[in-house]
Design a protein around this motif. Sequence first.
Motif, PDB file in Angstrom:
ATOM      1  N   ASP A  14       0.840  -1.197   0.000  1.00 32.66           N
ATOM      2  CA  ASP A  14       0.000   0.000   0.000  1.00 32.66           C
ATOM      3  C   ASP A  14       0.879   1.251   0.000  1.00 32.66           C
ATOM      4  OD1 ASP A  14      -2.108  -1.778   0.318  1.00 32.66           O
ATOM      5  OD2 ASP A  14      -2.321  -1.387   2.463  1.00 32.66           O
ATOM      6  N   TRP A  15       0.375   2.321  -0.599  1.00 27.10           N
ATOM      7  CA  TRP A  15       1.048   3.616  -0.537  1.00 27.10           C
ATOM      8  C   TRP A  15       0.077   4.596   0.094  1.00 27.10           C
ATOM      9  CZ3 TRP A  15       1.243   7.810  -4.738  1.00 27.10           C
ATOM     10  CH2 TRP A  15       2.045   8.877  -4.310  1.00 27.10           C
ATOM     11  N   SER A  16       0.446   5.081   1.258  1.00 28.23           N
ATOM     12  CA  SER A  16      -0.402   5.998   2.009  1.00 28.23           C
ATOM     13  C   SER A  16       0.432   7.190   2.453  1.00 28.23           C
ATOM     14  CB  SER A  16      -0.980   5.279   3.234  1.00 28.23           C
ATOM     15  OG  SER A  16      -1.796   6.151   3.973  1.00 28.23           O
ATOM     16  N   GLU A  17      -0.126   8.358   2.305  1.00 29.15           N
ATOM     17  CA  GLU A  17       0.513   9.600   2.753  1.00 29.15           C
ATOM     18  C   GLU A  17      -0.560  10.483   3.370  1.00 29.15           C
ATOM     19  OE1 GLU A  17       3.746  10.744   2.420  1.00 29.15           O
ATOM     20  OE2 GLU A  17       4.549   9.139   1.169  1.00 29.15           O
ATOM     21  N   ALA A  18      -0.156  11.283   4.327  1.00 27.60           N
ATOM     22  CA  ALA A  18      -1.040  12.287   4.924  1.00 27.60           C
ATOM     23  C   ALA A  18      -0.296  13.617   4.917  1.00 27.60           C
ATOM     24  CB  ALA A  18      -1.426  11.907   6.347  1.00 27.60           C
ATOM     25  N   ILE A  19      -1.008  14.666   4.575  1.00 30.27           N
ATOM     26  CA  ILE A  19      -0.437  16.010   4.529  1.00 30.27           C
ATOM     27  C   ILE A  19      -1.291  16.926   5.391  1.00 30.27           C
ATOM     28  CG2 ILE A  19       0.042  18.000   3.051  1.00 30.27           C
ATOM     29  CD1 ILE A  19       0.690  16.027   0.808  1.00 30.27           C
ATOM     30  N   VAL A  20      -0.631  17.702   6.243  1.00 34.73           N
ATOM     31  CA  VAL A  20      -1.307  18.681   7.100  1.00 34.73           C
ATOM     32  C   VAL A  20      -1.030  20.064   6.537  1.00 34.73           C
ATOM     33  CG1 VAL A  20      -1.507  19.629   9.423  1.00 34.73           C
ATOM     34  CG2 VAL A  20      -1.010  17.198   9.116  1.00 34.73           C
ATOM     35  N   LEU A  21      -2.083  20.826   6.315  1.00 33.26           N
ATOM     36  CA  LEU A  21      -1.942  22.175   5.770  1.00 33.26           C
ATOM     37  C   LEU A  21      -1.965  23.200   6.899  1.00 33.26           C
ATOM     38  CD1 LEU A  21      -4.354  21.917   2.716  1.00 33.26           C
ATOM     39  CD2 LEU A  21      -1.890  21.553   2.799  1.00 33.26           C
ATOM     40  N   THR A  22      -0.914  24.017   6.943  1.00 31.30           N
ATOM     41  CA  THR A  22      -0.827  25.072   7.951  1.00 31.30           C
ATOM     42  C   THR A  22      -0.562  26.405   7.275  1.00 31.30           C
ATOM     43  OG1 THR A  22       1.537  24.642   8.264  1.00 31.30           O
ATOM     44  CG2 THR A  22       0.022  23.526   9.768  1.00 31.30           C
ATOM     45  N   ASP A  23      -1.013  27.460   7.911  1.00 27.41           N
ATOM     46  CA  ASP A  23      -0.764  28.811   7.439  1.00 27.41           C
ATOM     47  C   ASP A  23       0.721  29.123   7.622  1.00 27.41           C
ATOM     48  OD1 ASP A  23      -0.480  31.859   8.123  1.00 27.41           O
ATOM     49  OD2 ASP A  23      -2.340  31.665   6.956  1.00 27.41           O
ATOM     50  N   ALA A  24       1.371  29.571   6.557  1.00 29.40           N
ATOM     51  CA  ALA A  24       2.820  29.819   6.597  1.00 29.40           C
ATOM     52  C   ALA A  24       3.203  30.905   7.587  1.00 29.40           C
ATOM     53  CB  ALA A  24       3.326  30.179   5.204  1.00 29.40           C
ATOM     54  N   GLU A  25       2.337  31.880   7.782  1.00 32.75           N
ATOM     55  CA  GLU A  25       2.672  32.993   8.681  1.00 32.75           C
ATOM     56  C   GLU A  25       2.348  32.697  10.135  1.00 32.75           C
ATOM     57  OE1 GLU A  25       1.040  36.644   7.221  1.00 32.75           O
ATOM     58  OE2 GLU A  25       1.882  36.341   5.227  1.00 32.75           O
ATOM     59  N   SER A  26       1.140  32.190  10.378  1.00 36.23           N
ATOM     60  CA  SER A  26       0.701  32.001  11.763  1.00 36.23           C
ATOM     61  C   SER A  26       0.990  30.601  12.309  1.00 36.23           C
ATOM     62  CB  SER A  26      -0.803  32.275  11.880  1.00 36.23           C
ATOM     63  OG  SER A  26      -1.539  31.260  11.210  1.00 36.23           O
ATOM     64  N   GLY A  27       1.136  29.631  11.410  1.00 37.19           N
ATOM     65  CA  GLY A  27       1.308  28.247  11.841  1.00 37.19           C
ATOM     66  C   GLY A  27      -0.004  27.560  12.176  1.00 37.19           C
ATOM     67  N   ASP A  28      -1.125  28.278  12.042  1.00 36.79           N
ATOM     68  CA  ASP A  28      -2.431  27.700  12.333  1.00 36.79           C
ATOM     69  C   ASP A  28      -2.795  26.657  11.277  1.00 36.79           C
ATOM     70  OD1 ASP A  28      -2.694  29.399  14.495  1.00 36.79           O
ATOM     71  OD2 ASP A  28      -3.908  30.875  13.401  1.00 36.79           O
ATOM     72  N   ILE A  29      -3.492  25.624  11.713  1.00 35.71           N
ATOM     73  CA  ILE A  29      -3.974  24.598  10.792  1.00 35.71           C
ATOM     74  C   ILE A  29      -5.124  25.183   9.977  1.00 35.71           C
ATOM     75  CG2 ILE A  29      -5.109  22.356  10.651  1.00 35.71           C
ATOM     76  CD1 ILE A  29      -3.499  21.509  13.090  1.00 35.71           C
ATOM     77  N   ILE A  30      -5.129  24.905   8.679  1.00 32.35           N
ATOM     78  CA  ILE A  30      -6.147  25.425   7.766  1.00 32.35           C
ATOM     79  C   ILE A  30      -7.297  24.436   7.679  1.00 32.35           C
ATOM     80  CG2 ILE A  30      -6.614  26.101   5.384  1.00 32.35           C
ATOM     81  CD1 ILE A  30      -3.596  26.829   5.197  1.00 32.35           C
ATOM     82  N   ASP A  31      -8.519  24.926   7.869  1.00 38.68           N
ATOM     83  CA  ASP A  31      -9.710  24.080   7.778  1.00 38.68           C
ATOM     84  C   ASP A  31     -10.023  23.812   6.309  1.00 38.68           C
ATOM     85  OD1 ASP A  31     -12.125  22.770   7.956  1.00 38.68           O
ATOM     86  OD2 ASP A  31     -13.171  24.390   8.994  1.00 38.68           O
ATOM     87  N   ILE A  32      -9.929  22.566   5.904  1.00 38.85           N
ATOM     88  CA  ILE A  32     -10.222  22.186   4.517  1.00 38.85           C
ATOM     89  C   ILE A  32     -11.456  21.276   4.436  1.00 38.85           C
ATOM     90  CG2 ILE A  32      -7.860  22.482   3.705  1.00 38.85           C
ATOM     91  CD1 ILE A  32      -7.541  19.399   3.879  1.00 38.85           C
ATOM     92  N   SER A  33     -12.270  21.272   5.481  1.00 39.57           N
ATOM     93  CA  SER A  33     -13.398  20.338   5.552  1.00 39.57           C
ATOM     94  C   SER A  33     -14.420  20.552   4.437  1.00 39.57           C
ATOM     95  CB  SER A  33     -14.074  20.423   6.916  1.00 39.57           C
ATOM     96  OG  SER A  33     -14.549  21.731   7.159  1.00 39.57           O
TER      97      SER A  33
END
Length: 113
Positions: A14-33
């Motif tokens: 299997d090939w599985s990857e997870a990517i977390v998106l964060t704001d480059a300036e604040s470091g806050d996680i971006i809501d992509i729901s």
Amino acid sequence: MYTGYFATASNRGDWSEAIVLTDAESGDIIDISACRVTLTVRDDNGRNVLKASTDDGSITLPDLGTFQWEFSDDQMSGLCPGAYGVGVRISQDDRTVQLVIGSVNVMEGIDDQ
């Protein structure tokens, strides 16, 4: 946009990857729901060999700001060893962003059991 390489994958697993998106300036996680995420893997002839999308559930959103894909060993077994291009796009309403342009190396798996 991220450009670079994903960890090497095997064509017998299997090939599985997870990517977390964060704001480059604040470091806050971006809501992509509310976003649509698509991924395409292409061979060096430009043929699409794997596709995944939140539309069909092959890309999931397991945590806030995180998207994850998993291709089964059956899907990966169709790939010859070599380098493949990977593209990820994210869309919401009428806006689409090319999030990733990268590569993954696929190696011939060695276990025949």
